[in-house]
Every structure is written in C-alpha cells, then in structure tokens.
Design a protein around this motif. Structure first.
Motif, short mmCIF file in Angstrom:
data_model
loop_
_atom_site.label_atom_id
_atom_site.label_comp_id
_atom_site.label_asym_id
_atom_site.label_seq_id
_atom_site.Cartn_x
_atom_site.Cartn_y
_atom_site.Cartn_z
N LEU A 51 29.69 30.32 43.63
CA LEU A 51 30.34 31.49 44.21
C LEU A 51 31.78 31.65 43.72
CD1 LEU A 51 28.91 31.29 47.83
CD2 LEU A 51 28.20 32.81 45.96
N ILE A 52 32.45 30.52 43.46
CA ILE A 52 33.81 30.58 42.90
C ILE A 52 33.76 31.24 41.53
CG2 ILE A 52 35.65 29.15 41.92
CD1 ILE A 52 35.13 27.21 44.32
N THR A 53 32.78 30.86 40.71
CA THR A 53 32.64 31.47 39.38
C THR A 53 32.29 32.95 39.52
OG1 THR A 53 31.98 29.36 38.42
CG2 THR A 53 31.37 31.34 37.19
N GLN A 54 31.39 33.29 40.44
CA GLN A 54 31.04 34.70 40.65
C GLN A 54 32.25 35.50 41.12
OE1 GLN A 54 27.67 34.97 43.28
NE2 GLN A 54 26.41 33.65 41.98
N ALA A 55 33.03 34.95 42.02
CA ALA A 55 34.23 35.65 42.49
C ALA A 55 35.23 35.83 41.35
CB ALA A 55 34.86 34.88 43.65
N SER A 56 35.37 34.83 40.51
CA SER A 56 36.30 34.93 39.37
C SER A 56 35.87 36.02 38.41
CB SER A 56 36.39 33.58 38.66
OG SER A 56 36.88 32.58 39.53
N ARG A 57 34.57 36.12 38.12
CA ARG A 57 34.08 37.16 37.22
C ARG A 57 34.18 38.54 37.87
NH1 ARG A 57 34.50 32.97 35.27
NH2 ARG A 57 36.49 34.01 35.11
N THR A 58 33.99 38.61 39.18
CA THR A 58 34.14 39.88 39.89
C THR A 58 35.58 40.36 39.78
OG1 THR A 58 32.36 39.33 41.44
CG2 THR A 58 33.95 41.00 42.16
N ILE A 59 36.52 39.46 39.90
CA ILE A 59 37.93 39.81 39.76
C ILE A 59 38.21 40.28 38.33
CG2 ILE A 59 40.26 38.82 39.72
CD1 ILE A 59 39.41 37.20 42.23
N ASP A 60 37.64 39.59 37.35
CA ASP A 60 37.80 40.03 35.95
C ASP A 60 37.34 41.48 35.79
OD1 ASP A 60 38.80 37.66 34.82
OD2 ASP A 60 36.81 36.90 34.33
N ARG A 61 36.14 41.79 36.28
CA ARG A 61 35.59 43.13 36.11
C ARG A 61 36.38 44.16 36.91
NH1 ARG A 61 31.23 39.84 35.97
NH2 ARG A 61 30.74 40.02 38.18
N TYR A 62 36.79 43.81 38.11
CA TYR A 62 37.55 44.74 38.94
C TYR A 62 38.89 45.09 38.28
CZ TYR A 62 40.11 46.77 42.83
OH TYR A 62 40.85 47.62 43.61
N CYS A 63 39.52 44.12 37.69
CA CYS A 63 40.83 44.35 37.07
C CYS A 63 40.72 44.97 35.69
CB CYS A 63 41.62 43.05 37.04
SG CYS A 63 42.13 42.52 38.70
N GLY A 64 39.50 45.12 35.17
CA GLY A 64 39.31 45.86 33.94
C GLY A 64 39.25 45.04 32.69
N GLY A 65 39.14 43.77 32.82
CA GLY A 65 39.11 42.94 31.63
C GLY A 65 37.75 42.34 31.39
N SER A 66 37.67 41.56 30.39
CA SER A 66 36.45 40.83 30.08
C SER A 66 36.51 39.47 30.78
CB SER A 66 36.32 40.65 28.57
OG SER A 66 37.48 40.00 28.08
N ASP A 67 35.50 38.66 30.60
CA ASP A 67 35.51 37.33 31.20
C ASP A 67 36.77 36.59 30.77
OD1 ASP A 67 33.11 37.90 32.34
OD2 ASP A 67 31.92 36.65 31.00
N ASN A 68 37.32 35.83 31.69
CA ASN A 68 38.55 35.06 31.47
C ASN A 68 39.75 35.96 31.15
OD1 ASN A 68 37.27 32.57 31.89
ND2 ASN A 68 36.54 32.58 29.79
N TYR A 69 39.76 37.12 31.74
CA TYR A 69 40.81 38.11 31.52
C TYR A 69 42.20 37.55 31.76
CZ TYR A 69 43.50 42.40 32.40
OH TYR A 69 44.45 43.38 32.38
N PHE A 70 42.36 36.72 32.76
CA PHE A 70 43.69 36.23 33.13
C PHE A 70 44.11 34.95 32.41
CE2 PHE A 70 42.37 38.85 36.70
CZ PHE A 70 43.48 39.65 36.84
#
Length: 188
Positions: free
Chosen positions: A28-47
């Motif tokens: 779920l931590i990984t899913q939440a991290s990828r959800t944040i990536d997509r919400y903020c408009g970037g690709s995986d590991n956006y930050f």
C-alpha cells in the motif's frame, strides 16, 4: 521504485506495533507513492532525484526567441543536453546546454530563431535529494487511508441506495490534495 514513506511511519500513524500486515502495508505504501506521482503529473519516481537522458517534452518558442520547456521533475538542477525541432520530420537543432537557464521547474534558452510549439529533447538532473516532510506525510496519510479502506470497507462514495445512484466521489482525501498542491505539475 522508490517509496515516499516508510513502514515505520505508517505503523506509527496507525498506532500499531504488530507485524501481521507488514507485507500488505508495504504494498500500500508503494501504491500510495505511485498515486501521488500520477496526481502530481509525473511519471513513476517523479520526486526522486535522478539524471534522465533524451527526455522528449513539449516546448514553446516565444515571439522574442526564448525556448521554454518543463521537464518532468518537481525541481530541475542542471541540463546537460538540449535540442529542439518543430516536427518529427525534422532533425534536432542542438543548443548549448551551458547557456540554458533553469527556473526551478522550467528550462529556457534565449536566442532561438522561430516561434511556436516545438518538441524538446533534453538530458537533465532533477528531483529532490531528500523528500520534503509534507510530501512524506501525504504518502503516510494516503497509505493509512488505503489500509483502512481494505480493512473496514471505508469509502468516499455517498449515494442514494434506493435509487442506486452515486452522488459524490473524490479520488484523494482533501487533506492529501492540499498537501500535494504545491507539487502538482502545471505546464502552460
């Protein structure tokens, strides 16, 4: 792929010291991290800070000859290659990356001939070397939210059961959206 929070932080937020759901929480931590990536408009590991090569993005050349582009990272540190073209049928026109100006999320280059939309090919280093606390907190809260949805059937849907009609749904909790607002990628 990088996670934006830790198992320990999520367990603290849940008030749990048990190890029974560690595998589920990690997923779920990984899913939440990828959800944040997509919400903020970037690709995986956006930050995450990394060097990317030959990234093609849309750009724009203003009437006064300034090439503008917005690389897919929340912060751009440096540019090592920069080229542009008006269409895929043209060759790349290389520019001196040493003359590129970096403005946090955008890259510009002064003195380009032409005007209008272009494709930009660039290699650059960008992202956070250490994640901001509010971003970590948002990932923690979203991970807890996902966990509670699974364990309790919690949902954000409100509707009229008699009519079988859904009236309201929101993708992310409002608190998480507010925390992520400064990091949302907006490209003109």
């Amino acid at each position: 792929m990088a996670d934006y929070t830790t198992l320990a932080a999520v367990k603290r937020a849940l008030g749990s010291a048990e190890n029974a759901d560690d595998v589920l929480l990690a997923e779920l931590i990984t899913q939440a991290s990828r959800t944040i990536d997509r919400y903020c408009g970037g690709s995986d590991n956006y930050f995450i800070r990394e060097t990317l090569s030959n990234v093609i993005v849309r750009g724009y050349i203003s009437a006064d000859g300034i090439l503008w582009c917005w690389p897919p990272k929340p912060i751009v540190e440096s540019v090592s290659y920069l080229a542009y073209r008006y269409s895929a049928h043209e060759n790349w026109r290389e520019l001196d990356p040493a003359k590129a100006e970096v403005f946090r999320v955008s890259v510009s280059w002064h003195g380009v001939d032409g005007h209008g939309r272009v494709q930009v090919n660039l290699s650059f280093t960008g992202g956070f070397s250490s994640l901001p606390d509010d971003l970590i907190n948002a990932a923690t809260l979203l991970s807890v939210r996902f966990y509670k949805e699974i364990k309790s059937g919690l949902t954000d849907s409100i509707g009229v059961a008699e009519l079988g009609m859904l009236q309201y749904t929101k993708a992310l909790p409002e608190r998480v959206q507010v925390m992520l607002k400064p990091y949302k990628r907006i490209v003109l």
